[in-house]
Design an enzyme around this catalytic site. Structure first.
Site, PDB file in Angstrom:
ATOM      1  N   ARG A  64     -48.001 -12.838   0.899  1.00 37.58           N
ATOM      2  CA  ARG A  64     -46.665 -13.106   0.403  1.00 37.58           C
ATOM      3  C   ARG A  64     -45.704 -13.565   1.494  1.00 37.58           C
ATOM      4  O   ARG A  64     -44.862 -14.407   1.291  1.00 37.58           O
ATOM      5  CB  ARG A  64     -46.138 -11.819  -0.238  1.00 37.58           C
ATOM      6  N   CYS A  96     -37.808  -3.772   0.725  1.00 38.62           N
ATOM      7  CA  CYS A  96     -37.786  -5.064   1.421  1.00 38.62           C
ATOM      8  C   CYS A  96     -36.775  -5.074   2.566  1.00 38.62           C
ATOM      9  O   CYS A  96     -35.619  -4.683   2.369  1.00 38.62           O
ATOM     10  CB  CYS A  96     -37.446  -6.144   0.404  1.00 38.62           C
TER      11      CYS A  96
END
Ligand code: RVP
Length: 504
Positions: free
Chosen positions: A418, A319
């Site tokens: 997402r 991430c």
């Protein structure tokens, strides 16, 4: 004036546990890792409990049906990824729910016209030595026979020889019908001294295979997570855009629990999604929400009716949200804050809303730390991506085996859902990377090792269950120099590949 959080934003590696008193009862065999998955009222039991505090991340590179089955067998649950069409996701849920423990639908099926060369290629690729033969080569086609390693000799047989020439034909195989229980299948296997029993329906179509070894391992899985019909439990990810279409399909397919998958959960979009589910299904559909990183975010989602709340922004191994957007919080600080809010909420309302720590687990001891800081269970991506059962390819890169692992916010996952702001707008920048992780073998072996460490540390803290760990744990921050002290230091390692690197 903006709000400033007191103190710094800490990660797991900055903490250690200080041991507590260990009684003679504190042995790993006595430790229970049971934990609630969904909210419950004081004095009541949660409707779903995990036997191990692990769930697999809602990611294309992690949670497919095979991993979901393997994890449920160990007592945890997978959330099938939502970054695919509702029909495809529902089909994956169905695959898990229709899996009958011990009954294997082989993905190494042959046709009679295939050759020994094909058999050897499949054997090398999959490691399977027993392969059923059906008329059309599908796993549930007309059953023609079976090939095992005893049916051919690589050194003598011609590689062009047809399967039908060396297989054991159906007429010579011991088979059974589809209504036979696993226990009876096992008796047939023993009575006939065979290793594999084909299960064939009344029309002669193959249904599944029962292997002698699978029955034994099935019996040795005391923690497996089953519903009242003895099917494995499975979860599924949803988003804040197409829930009106997706949720009914997932519920229909048998999903046991849903989770809104979003990098930022403190939003009206999540409220609307939760409201829609409650309006249409009441409390019968369990749904988690997130992600949040502070008490305010937790309380919002708890008030909106979330069955559990997921914590973590920007801590995932793939991430780059913090770099891209400057939002997030150190996972340890976020978790401690949210768990405190959960306990206050419980005091005030009598409703316990479990907290899931999502992302950022690198070492096995991070799991114990997260549980000690208050997490009811952990969501892991990188950890599971390394195993045989994850849906990605195993590759040989520079002499080492690796598996592919990419973020849901990476270009590869196509920003499916997402990383948007809800509604219909999609973002034009990526928040995740595409990567390799070291291949680590079967899920079971790795989970066993990791949880043996967790249990052992819990004993050092004098805790026999997770509630006790939360209550008794003594946590200390470590300085960067004491981090060096914690690893092997000031010695010359004999083998740089030795087991001193415990990164899992
Ligand atoms: P990790 O276990 O550290 O690999 O983290 C997995 C978590 O990372 C996921 O559960 C999710 O919250 C987050 N994630 C998934 N994709 C991305 C991204 O592309 N940024 N982040």
């Amino acid at each position: 004036m903006a709000t400033f959080f007191e103190g710094e934003s800490h990660t797991f590696s900055e903490y250690l546990l200080v041991p507590g008193y260990t009684s003679s009862q504190n042995i790993p065999a006595n430790v229970s890792l049971d934990t609630p998955l969904v909210k419950y009222r004081k004095g009541e039991e949660p409707s779903i409990k995990l036997h191990i505090p692990m769930v697999s991340a809602i990611m294309q590179a992690v949670s497919g049906p095979r991993l979901a089955i393997a994890l449920a067998q160990e007592g945890g649950i997978s959330f099938i990824y939502g970054s695919q069409t509702p029909d495809d996701e529902a089909a994956m849920v169905r695959e898990v729910k229709s899996y009958k423990a011990g009954f294997v639908v082989s993905d190494s099926t042959l046709t009679p016209e295939m050759t020994l060369a094909d058999v050897l290629e499949i054997r090398d690729r999959t490691g399977h030595t027993t392969m059923p033969v059906t008329e059309d080569g599908t796993p549930t086609g007309k059953f023609c026979g079976i090939v095992t390693s005893r049916d051919y000799r690589v050194s003598r047989d011609d590689r062009g020889k047809k399967v039908k020439e060396f297989m054991t034909p159906a007429s010579e195989c011991v088979t059974t019908g589809t209504d036979t229980s696993l226990k009876v299948c096992n008796d047939i296997i023993w009575d006939n001294k065979i290793n594999t029993l084909p299960v064939v329906d009344k029309d002669g179509n193959l249904s599944s295979l029962v292997f002698r070894k699978d029955y034994d391992s099935h019996k040795s899985r005391p923690d497996e997570l089953l519903d009242e019909h003895k099917r494995y439990l499975v979860g599924a990810g949803i988003n804040t855009r197409d829930y009106a279409e997706r949720v009914p399909k997932l519920v229909d397919a048998g999903a046991d629990v849903l989770c809104i998958d979003s990098s930022e959960g403190y939003s009206e979009w999540q409220k609307l999604t939760l409201e829609w589910i409650r309006e249409n299904y009441g409390d019968s559909v369990k749904v988690g929400a997130g992600n949040v990183v502070d008490a305010e975010g937790f309380r919002f989602l708890a008030d909106c009716g979330a069955d559990f709340v997921k914590v973590g922004i920007g801590g995932g191994s793939i991430c780059i949200t913090r770099e891209q957007k400057g939002i997030g919080r150190g996972q340890a600080s976020a978790l401690i804050d949210v768990c405190r809010a959960r306990d206050e909420y419980f005091e005030e309302t009598g409703v316990y809303v479990p907290v899931c720590s999502d992302g950022g687990i690198v070492y096995d001891y991070h799991m114990t730390l997260a549980l000690a800081m208050g997490a009811d269970f952990l969501m892991l991506g990188r950890y599971f991506a390394r195993f045989d059962e994850s849906p990605t390819r195993r590759l040989n890169v520079n002499g080492s085996y690796v598996k592919e692992y990419w973020g849901e916010g990476s270009a590869r996952a196509r920003n499916w859902a997402r990383y948007d702001l809800g509604g219909s707008k999609k973002l034009s920048f990526v928040e995740g990377v595409d990567s390799y992780v070291p291949y680590a073998g079967p899920l079971k072996d790795n989970v066993d090792t990791s949880l043996t460490k967790v249990r052992s540390t819990m004993c050092n803290c004098g805790a026999l269950n997770l509630a006790e760990l939360r209550q008794k744990a003594k946590l200390t921050l470590v300085s960067s120099t004491s981090l060096v002290e914690g690893g092997a230091h000031d010695v010359i390692l004999k083998d740089s590949n030795s087991d001193v690197n415990f990164r899992s």
